[in-house]
Enzyme design. Sequence first.
Site, PDB file in Angstrom:
ATOM      1  N   LYS A  80       0.837  -1.194   0.000  1.00 57.45           N
ATOM      2  CA  LYS A  80       0.000   0.000   0.000  1.00 57.45           C
ATOM      3  C   LYS A  80       0.880   1.255   0.000  1.00 57.45           C
ATOM      4  CE  LYS A  80      -3.915   1.725   2.781  1.00 57.45           C
ATOM      5  NZ  LYS A  80      -4.764   1.380   3.958  1.00 57.45           N
ATOM      6  N   SER A 155      -9.331   0.719   2.919  1.00 52.72           N
ATOM      7  CA  SER A 155      -8.617   1.570   1.979  1.00 52.72           C
ATOM      8  C   SER A 155      -7.434   0.867   1.295  1.00 52.72           C
ATOM      9  CB  SER A 155      -8.091   2.812   2.714  1.00 52.72           C
ATOM     10  OG  SER A 155      -7.198   2.458   3.757  1.00 52.72           O
ATOM     11  N   SER A 179      -9.612  -1.178   7.280  1.00 51.49           N
ATOM     12  CA  SER A 179      -8.997  -1.032   5.965  1.00 51.49           C
ATOM     13  C   SER A 179      -8.065  -2.153   5.541  1.00 51.49           C
ATOM     14  CB  SER A 179      -8.253   0.305   5.883  1.00 51.49           C
ATOM     15  OG  SER A 179      -9.168   1.364   5.789  1.00 51.49           O
TER      16      SER A 179
END
Length: 474
Positions: A80, A155, A179
């Site tokens: 990420k 996310s 997330s």
Amino acid sequence: MSGLFTLGLVEMADAVADGSVTALALTEVALKRLETLGPRYNAIMALDGGTALEAARGVDRARAAGQPLGPLAGVPLAHKDLFYRAGRVCTGGSIIRKDFVPDVTATALERFDRAGALDLGTLHLAEFALSPTGFNAHYGHGLSPWNTAYGAGGSSSGSGASVAARLVPAALGSDTGGSIRHPSAMSGVVGLKPTHGLVPAFGAMPMAPSLDTLGPLTRTVRDAARIMSVIAGPDPRDAASLPAPRLDFEGGLTGDLKGRTIAVPGGYYREATTPEIQALMDAAVAVLKEAGARIVETGTPDMALVNALMQVMMTVEAATLHRRWLSERPQDYGAQVRARILPGFGLPATRYAEALMLRAGITREWLAAAMGDADMALIPTLGIPVPTIAETTQGTPEEIGAALGRVTACTRGINYLGLPSLSVPCGFTANAMPAAFQLVGRPYAEPALLQAGDAYQRRTDFHARLPPDCGPVD
């Protein structure tokens, strides 16, 4: 050679160690899949193939020379885009940070480096890590490999999609209200939100530090255990990273749950669950019972209070971090993200202090009501089938907010409590999208959660199923 993409993380590490495959071959396959399939799911932010290939050659030279290898030597990974690596752009999914180059490297990435893992680049995420579905007004929505009309979950959307599509065997994500667990559930992979502070957050872009946790998304529970054995442990550079008991994440993965008790809370969690998801939860409980676990039914405390206090902490801390940018560059925020942060400026300090002071007592209440004397509790990760992108982006702000609230109903409270949670895929709904349960434990109960998740996966194959159109790339 393309069949290498089917190997999991532990399998790749073992294959490099015994010489049956080279790190270079694994990296070439991963890069080709990232470059070819990654854009299809809007999973990629930036790749650094040249550096990764050279690092892979270094691993192969070390093995040929008989040098000792780390537990992840030669395994190609990507993460990420909120984990800092000195000298590399880290956007945090925003245009405000599109040119930000940190001068430090995240603790988790440093530990991967020492373990011999290869870093191929950065993966898509929601803007400033603020969307449970993977929505990003600037870089586009993260798309599900199962059906691109659906989000990959957020996310950590690129992490979920990339692991599900077998672009990389694992990826790091962050979890402030779900997330890691949202994309793991919506993409059909494993996601572990550790105990708050167990994995140091130094060098990762914060969203709400009192809630933020870092952890892995993987294909299997065993792979998650291997990663935790590398990245867990205190770091003096992170104030929230406290000394923890020395945990053995892999040793208990025997497939046997005799002596373990799993609580199944009713009340709030059942009310938040559709009949279709509940049927999958019941089936998962039956598998865990077959593995030897004792099942008990429990209740829940006032989850409306838990969720409200979590929301106070998240919005106030996010508003504090974003105060200057929101004042100077409000136009550079997506409307959905801006609307989620702004309420934090209107909350009184006494309300935030109350949320902090009540936290320990409410955590004890939740554990007593939802778990009792059990080792862990089983609840849905998403209580609803995965929604389409349209269902979470179209309509009035109130309608969108309600849709997003249904996505986060079973996850966000766990962050306020600071407890570990393991999300495990457990089937598919009528829309052919994945579903998942989460196992929640007391602080530092990760080994027990991993033991139960692994026992479940030994008896099911949901984690082994490949999304359509994700086969070999020639």
